[in-house]
Design a protein around this motif. Sequence first.
Motif, PDB file in Angstrom:
ATOM      1  N   LEU A  11      86.970   5.127  -2.131  1.00 11.48           N
ATOM      2  CA  LEU A  11      85.616   4.635  -2.347  1.00 11.48           C
ATOM      3  C   LEU A  11      84.839   5.732  -3.047  1.00 11.48           C
ATOM      4  CD1 LEU A  11      83.331   2.572  -1.882  1.00 11.48           C
ATOM      5  CD2 LEU A  11      82.882   3.741   0.292  1.00 11.48           C
ATOM      6  N   LEU A  12      84.315   5.428  -4.224  1.00 12.61           N
ATOM      7  CA  LEU A  12      83.528   6.375  -5.010  1.00 12.61           C
ATOM      8  C   LEU A  12      82.096   5.863  -5.069  1.00 12.61           C
ATOM      9  CD1 LEU A  12      83.151   8.759  -7.013  1.00 12.61           C
ATOM     10  CD2 LEU A  12      83.908   7.193  -8.808  1.00 12.61           C
ATOM     11  N   VAL A  13      81.149   6.671  -4.586  1.00 13.71           N
ATOM     12  CA  VAL A  13      79.746   6.288  -4.591  1.00 13.71           C
ATOM     13  C   VAL A  13      78.982   7.312  -5.414  1.00 13.71           C
ATOM     14  CG1 VAL A  13      77.725   5.717  -3.210  1.00 13.71           C
ATOM     15  CG2 VAL A  13      80.026   5.295  -2.282  1.00 13.71           C
ATOM     16  N   ILE A  41      90.486   2.995  -7.179  1.00 15.81           N
ATOM     17  CA  ILE A  41      89.118   3.433  -6.931  1.00 15.81           C
ATOM     18  C   ILE A  41      88.176   2.241  -6.979  1.00 15.81           C
ATOM     19  CG2 ILE A  41      87.234   4.886  -7.729  1.00 15.81           C
ATOM     20  CD1 ILE A  41      89.325   6.794  -8.865  1.00 15.81           C
ATOM     21  N   GLU A  42      87.435   2.078  -5.888  1.00 18.42           N
ATOM     22  CA  GLU A  42      86.348   1.112  -5.863  1.00 18.42           C
ATOM     23  C   GLU A  42      85.064   1.899  -6.060  1.00 18.42           C
ATOM     24  OE1 GLU A  42      84.181  -2.041  -2.870  1.00 18.42           O
ATOM     25  OE2 GLU A  42      86.347  -1.766  -2.712  1.00 18.42           O
ATOM     26  N   THR A  43      84.330   1.577  -7.103  1.00 18.96           N
ATOM     27  CA  THR A  43      83.132   2.318  -7.456  1.00 18.96           C
ATOM     28  C   THR A  43      81.883   1.534  -7.092  1.00 18.96           C
ATOM     29  OG1 THR A  43      84.312   3.311  -9.314  1.00 18.96           O
ATOM     30  CG2 THR A  43      81.925   3.454  -9.349  1.00 18.96           C
ATOM     31  N   LEU A  44      80.971   2.208  -6.420  1.00 19.89           N
ATOM     32  CA  LEU A  44      79.660   1.639  -6.123  1.00 19.89           C
ATOM     33  C   LEU A  44      78.606   2.603  -6.629  1.00 19.89           C
ATOM     34  CD1 LEU A  44      80.298   0.395  -2.468  1.00 19.89           C
ATOM     35  CD2 LEU A  44      80.216  -0.986  -4.546  1.00 19.89           C
ATOM     36  N   THR A  45      77.579   2.062  -7.246  1.00 16.13           N
ATOM     37  CA  THR A  45      76.512   2.910  -7.770  1.00 16.13           C
ATOM     38  C   THR A  45      75.288   2.897  -6.866  1.00 16.13           C
ATOM     39  OG1 THR A  45      75.711   1.093  -9.151  1.00 16.13           O
ATOM     40  CG2 THR A  45      77.270   2.645 -10.162  1.00 16.13           C
ATOM     41  N   SER A  46      75.324   2.141  -5.809  1.00 18.19           N
ATOM     42  CA  SER A  46      74.204   2.038  -4.876  1.00 18.19           C
ATOM     43  C   SER A  46      74.630   2.522  -3.492  1.00 18.19           C
ATOM     44  CB  SER A  46      73.737   0.577  -4.798  1.00 18.19           C
ATOM     45  OG  SER A  46      72.999   0.338  -3.629  1.00 18.19           O
ATOM     46  N   VAL A  54      81.266  -0.176   3.630  1.00 14.61           N
ATOM     47  CA  VAL A  54      82.127   0.652   4.480  1.00 14.61           C
ATOM     48  C   VAL A  54      82.728  -0.116   5.662  1.00 14.61           C
ATOM     49  CG1 VAL A  54      82.054   2.583   6.124  1.00 14.61           C
ATOM     50  CG2 VAL A  54      81.222   2.901   3.796  1.00 14.61           C
ATOM     51  N   PRO A  55      81.941  -0.860   6.443  1.00 14.73           N
ATOM     52  CA  PRO A  55      82.546  -1.519   7.611  1.00 14.73           C
ATOM     53  C   PRO A  55      83.609  -2.553   7.282  1.00 14.73           C
ATOM     54  CG  PRO A  55      80.156  -1.461   7.809  1.00 14.73           C
ATOM     55  CD  PRO A  55      80.494  -1.038   6.407  1.00 14.73           C
ATOM     56  N   SER A  56      83.535  -3.161   6.098  1.00  7.59           N
ATOM     57  CA  SER A  56      84.501  -4.203   5.760  1.00  7.59           C
ATOM     58  C   SER A  56      85.626  -3.696   4.861  1.00  7.59           C
ATOM     59  CB  SER A  56      83.784  -5.368   5.063  1.00  7.59           C
ATOM     60  OG  SER A  56      83.226  -4.927   3.836  1.00  7.59           O
ATOM     61  N   GLY A  57      85.580  -2.436   4.501  1.00  9.68           N
ATOM     62  CA  GLY A  57      86.584  -1.896   3.597  1.00  9.68           C
ATOM     63  C   GLY A  57      87.704  -1.186   4.322  1.00  9.68           C
ATOM     64  N   ARG A  58      88.768  -0.994   3.619  1.00 13.71           N
ATOM     65  CA  ARG A  58      89.903  -0.202   4.116  1.00 13.71           C
ATOM     66  C   ARG A  58      90.149   0.854   3.056  1.00 13.71           C
ATOM     67  NH1 ARG A  58      92.409   3.146   4.970  1.00 13.71           N
ATOM     68  NH2 ARG A  58      94.568   3.360   5.489  1.00 13.71           N
ATOM     69  N   PHE A  59      89.648   2.063   3.324  1.00  8.01           N
ATOM     70  CA  PHE A  59      89.754   3.142   2.352  1.00  8.01           C
ATOM     71  C   PHE A  59      90.473   4.333   2.976  1.00  8.01           C
ATOM     72  CE2 PHE A  59      85.864   0.784   1.369  1.00  8.01           C
ATOM     73  CZ  PHE A  59      86.136   0.409   0.073  1.00  8.01           C
ATOM     74  N   ASP A  60      91.115   5.120   2.116  1.00  4.49           N
ATOM     75  CA  ASP A  60      91.806   6.325   2.559  1.00  4.49           C
ATOM     76  C   ASP A  60      90.952   7.574   2.364  1.00  4.49           C
ATOM     77  OD1 ASP A  60      94.472   5.120   3.159  1.00  4.49           O
ATOM     78  OD2 ASP A  60      94.311   4.546   1.048  1.00  4.49           O
ATOM     79  N   LEU A  61      89.933   7.480   1.508  1.00  9.10           N
ATOM     80  CA  LEU A  61      89.077   8.624   1.199  1.00  9.10           C
ATOM     81  C   LEU A  61      87.794   8.101   0.574  1.00  9.10           C
ATOM     82  CD1 LEU A  61      89.006  11.896   0.645  1.00  9.10           C
ATOM     83  CD2 LEU A  61      89.470  11.172  -1.688  1.00  9.10           C
ATOM     84  N   ALA A  62      86.692   8.797   0.838  1.00  8.65           N
ATOM     85  CA  ALA A  62      85.428   8.489   0.163  1.00  8.65           C
ATOM     86  C   ALA A  62      84.973   9.715  -0.615  1.00  8.65           C
ATOM     87  CB  ALA A  62      84.362   8.092   1.174  1.00  8.65           C
ATOM     88  N   ILE A  87      80.135   5.686   7.798  1.00 10.69           N
ATOM     89  CA  ILE A  87      81.579   5.915   7.910  1.00 10.69           C
ATOM     90  C   ILE A  87      81.910   6.407   9.312  1.00 10.69           C
ATOM     91  CG2 ILE A  87      83.464   7.446   7.157  1.00 10.69           C
ATOM     92  CD1 ILE A  87      82.208   7.275   4.301  1.00 10.69           C
ATOM     93  N   MET A  88      81.144   7.371   9.793  1.00  7.71           N
ATOM     94  CA  MET A  88      81.422   7.963  11.104  1.00  7.71           C
ATOM     95  C   MET A  88      81.216   6.963  12.245  1.00  7.71           C
ATOM     96  SD  MET A  88      79.853  11.769  10.414  1.00  7.71           S
ATOM     97  CE  MET A  88      80.145  12.363  12.075  1.00  7.71           C
ATOM     98  N   LYS A  89      80.361   5.968  12.047  1.00  4.00           N
ATOM     99  CA  LYS A  89      80.132   4.952  13.073  1.00  4.00           C
ATOM    100  C   LYS A  89      81.213   3.883  13.086  1.00  4.00           C
ATOM    101  CE  LYS A  89      76.052   3.534  11.977  1.00  4.00           C
ATOM    102  NZ  LYS A  89      74.716   2.933  11.865  1.00  4.00           N
ATOM    103  N   THR A  90      81.872   3.644  11.947  1.00  4.43           N
ATOM    104  CA  THR A  90      82.729   2.472  11.853  1.00  4.43           C
ATOM    105  C   THR A  90      84.214   2.743  11.670  1.00  4.43           C
ATOM    106  OG1 THR A  90      82.261   2.276   9.492  1.00  4.43           O
ATOM    107  CG2 THR A  90      80.872   1.000  10.972  1.00  4.43           C
ATOM    108  N   LEU A  91      84.578   3.865  11.077  1.00  3.55           N
ATOM    109  CA  LEU A  91      85.997   4.121  10.839  1.00  3.55           C
ATOM    110  C   LEU A  91      86.217   5.612  10.614  1.00  3.55           C
ATOM    111  CD1 LEU A  91      86.443   4.362   7.361  1.00  3.55           C
ATOM    112  CD2 LEU A  91      85.577   2.070   7.713  1.00  3.55           C
ATOM    113  N   PHE A  92      87.464   5.964  10.464  1.00  4.41           N
ATOM    114  CA  PHE A  92      87.767   7.366  10.215  1.00  4.41           C
ATOM    115  C   PHE A  92      88.479   7.496   8.883  1.00  4.41           C
ATOM    116  CE2 PHE A  92      90.479  11.096  10.300  1.00  4.41           C
ATOM    117  CZ  PHE A  92      89.526  12.069  10.550  1.00  4.41           C
ATOM    118  N   MET A  93      87.914   8.318   8.016  1.00  6.92           N
ATOM    119  CA  MET A  93      88.562   8.669   6.758  1.00  6.92           C
ATOM    120  C   MET A  93      87.949   9.969   6.262  1.00  6.92           C
ATOM    121  SD  MET A  93      86.985   6.274   3.773  1.00  6.92           S
ATOM    122  CE  MET A  93      85.400   5.504   4.033  1.00  6.92           C
ATOM    123  N   PRO A  94      88.707  10.749   5.546  1.00 11.91           N
ATOM    124  CA  PRO A  94      88.155  11.973   4.965  1.00 11.91           C
ATOM    125  C   PRO A  94      87.103  11.645   3.911  1.00 11.91           C
ATOM    126  CG  PRO A  94      90.563  11.990   4.905  1.00 11.91           C
ATOM    127  CD  PRO A  94      90.140  10.618   5.300  1.00 11.91           C
TER     128      PRO A  94
END
Length: 177
Positions: A11-13, A41-46, A54-62, A87-94
């Motif tokens: 996830l790229l923000v 890479i899923e890119t979000l500009t907002s 974040v809560p509905s995604g499955r990502f390995d890194l942000a 991220i810290m409230k919903t899942l764990f990823m670096p």
Amino acid sequence: MMAGDTKWRILLVDDEEDFIRQIKDVEDKGNLLGGRGVPEIETLTSFADARKRVPSGRFDLAILDLKDAGGDPVDAAAPGTGVLDEIMKTLFMPVVFYTALPEAVQDKATAFVRVVDKTSGVKGLCAAVAEVFATGLPALIRHLEDEQRSYMWDFVGTHWPRFAEFKDHDLGFLLAI
């Protein structure tokens, strides 16, 4: 699929289109992960969209910027830290912060949260991302999730008659076994 062919979800923000193009170019050349797989890479500009995603995604890194281009440089409530909080409230990823204000998030740096100054350029960011993947942490997280899925569907689901004495509210206990 071989280890080097593993597709990693990132996830790229960031709101800077030029930076996003640079990352896409690095991604296309296969240099983002240091040869440890293929990034998707899923890119979000907002930042608001990122908090919702974040809560509905499955990502390995942000990879997070700290602020958008119009953000107040002294504002302590940077939107990038809001994404980290979600991220810290919903899942764990670096997480890797890529920011022009590294001092604003340096206190959040841990083994799981890295901070890269934008003055180090995309090359510095790629090095930090490769370091995260070199730790094996994204692979371990994915492995644990796969084991959990397999245990529940393949073992518990297949052998459910053996667990007849368990009630539905005992499913959490089965997961913990």
